[in-house]
Design an enzyme around this catalytic site. Structure first.
Site, PDB file in Angstrom:
ATOM      1  N   HIS A  31       6.287  -5.780  11.372  1.00 23.78           N
ATOM      2  CA  HIS A  31       5.564  -4.511  11.509  1.00 23.78           C
ATOM      3  C   HIS A  31       5.200  -4.291  12.982  1.00 23.78           C
ATOM      4  O   HIS A  31       4.047  -4.049  13.343  1.00 23.78           O
ATOM      5  CB  HIS A  31       4.316  -4.491  10.620  1.00 23.78           C
ATOM      6  CG  HIS A  31       3.834  -3.101  10.299  1.00 23.78           C
ATOM      7  ND1 HIS A  31       2.955  -2.419  11.108  1.00 23.78           N
ATOM      8  CD2 HIS A  31       4.100  -2.282   9.258  1.00 23.78           C
ATOM      9  CE1 HIS A  31       2.700  -1.236  10.571  1.00 23.78           C
ATOM     10  NE2 HIS A  31       3.390  -1.127   9.450  1.00 23.78           N
ATOM     11  N   ASP A  40       5.605   4.655   5.226  1.00 21.48           N
ATOM     12  CA  ASP A  40       6.567   3.717   5.813  1.00 21.48           C
ATOM     13  C   ASP A  40       6.748   2.459   4.968  1.00 21.48           C
ATOM     14  O   ASP A  40       7.569   1.604   5.296  1.00 21.48           O
ATOM     15  CB  ASP A  40       6.175   3.352   7.251  1.00 21.48           C
ATOM     16  CG  ASP A  40       4.794   2.728   7.366  1.00 21.48           C
ATOM     17  OD1 ASP A  40       3.877   3.184   6.656  1.00 21.48           O
ATOM     18  OD2 ASP A  40       4.625   1.797   8.171  1.00 21.48           O
ATOM     19  N   HIS A 100       0.852  -1.190   0.000  1.00 19.00           N
ATOM     20  CA  HIS A 100       0.000   0.000   0.000  1.00 19.00           C
ATOM     21  C   HIS A 100       0.885   1.237   0.000  1.00 19.00           C
ATOM     22  O   HIS A 100       2.114   1.143   0.072  1.00 19.00           O
ATOM     23  CB  HIS A 100      -0.972  -0.009   1.182  1.00 19.00           C
ATOM     24  CG  HIS A 100      -0.333   0.081   2.531  1.00 19.00           C
ATOM     25  ND1 HIS A 100       0.499  -0.899   3.037  1.00 19.00           N
ATOM     26  CD2 HIS A 100      -0.403   1.030   3.513  1.00 19.00           C
ATOM     27  CE1 HIS A 100       0.902  -0.559   4.246  1.00 19.00           C
ATOM     28  NE2 HIS A 100       0.379   0.615   4.560  1.00 19.00           N
TER      29      HIS A 100
END
EC number: 3.1.26.11
Length: 309
Positions: free
Chosen positions: A274, A67, A63
């Site tokens: 993540h 980040d 996406h």
């Protein structure tokens, strides 16, 4: 086949974790490296590895949050500086908008790329099979993040059975054309009338590996479908046990939810990444222990860690 994690943090760089990026090393299979996401500082992380940028032939973006993409223009530009090495074209897969982001960044910065970039952009109408080669197929589904986000399922096609050369020689077959026929599955007859059946000397085909890489997402059934029977599931774990409401509000998952996905999908291994910067060493070990109550084979990965598949 290996995974190497270049950045395992969430949101912004931290002292102990860079932001999102990982590579799937397919050097033995197709002599390529595939990158998934390219957050800020990714090219600096690559310098700490044996990865050659020219070997990175495909980049898959989950996406367009910063980040996950702010390192892309810099990496593409640095890849062009390898004048002493052969320049190879690159393919970028990702949501609609990734082409505009890259081309505008390159144009505004006055950068010149001596190789071609081929873009493959996707939206809700183009999910499913997004890539097929001789040896791999890649599928994508939309996840449940705050913006359009994709998860990827990389499926290695089944591997042909291997020839038992020693047994074939012991059966009296001379090395040469007859060897090749048996290897290709053909039955043969020797000069003395001995019949050689190929199936007796070739092992059964081996099941190819399945690697699932889940971008930022709330808990969703799409993740289960993507991770069905996966050898390795890489799933985000921005939050820990008890943070389910916060995770949902911000479009993320907890370690416990990731473990539920792995369990429900029948995955063999769960790698959590993540991870929020607030989780340090002891916290990460606790995240593993908590998740293991649902799915036993789980690990919180670290920057630069390599995992053999």
């Amino acid at each position: 086949m290996e995974l190497q994690f270049l950045g395992t943090g969430a949101g912004q760089p931290a002292k102990h974790r860079n932001v999102s990026s990982l590579v799937l090393k397919l050097l033995d299979e197709i002599n390529e490296v595939w990158m998934f996401d390219c957050g800020e500082g990714t090219q600096r992380q690559i310098l700490e590895t044996t990865i050659k940028p020219r070997k990175i032939k495909k980049i898959f973006i989950t996406h367009l949050h910063g980040d996950h993409i702010f390192g892309l223009p810099g990496f593409l530009s640095s890849r062009a500086f390898q004048a002493s090495e052969e320049q190879t074209d690159l393919e970028i897969y990702g949501p609609v908008g990734i082409k505009s982001y890259v081309t505008n960044s390159i144009r505004i910065s006055g950068s010149k790329l001596p190789y071609q970039i081929h873009y493959h952009e996707f939206d809700d109408t183009s999910m499913g099979k997004i890539l097929e080669t001789d040896k791999f197929t890649v599928y994508a589904e939309r996840l449940a993040h705050t913006i359009f986000c994709m998860g990827y399922r990389v499926v290695q096609k089944d591997l042909e059975g291997t020839l038992d050369a020693e047994a074939l020689r012991a059966a009296g077959v001379p090395f040469g054309p007859l060897f090749g026929k048996v290897k290709n599955g053909q039955d043969i007859e020797l000069e003395d009338g001995t019949k050689i059946f190929a199936k007796d000397f070739i092992s059964e085909p081996r099941k190819g590996k399945i690697i699932t890489i889940i971008g930022d997402t709330r808990k969703t059934s799409a993740s289960v479908r993507l991770a069905k029977d996966a050898d390795v599931l890489v799933h985000e774990s921005t939050y820990g046990k008890g943070d389910e409401r916060m995770a949902r509000n911000h479009g993320h998952s907890t370690n416990m939810q990731a473990a539920q996905i792995a369990r429900d999908a029948g995955a063999k291994r769960l790698l959590l990444n993540h991870v929020s910067a607030r989780f340090l060493g002891r916290d990460c070990r606790q995240m593993e222990k908590d998740a293991a109550t649902i799915f036993e084979n789980v690990k919180v990965v670290r920057d630069l860690e390599e995992v053999i598949i």
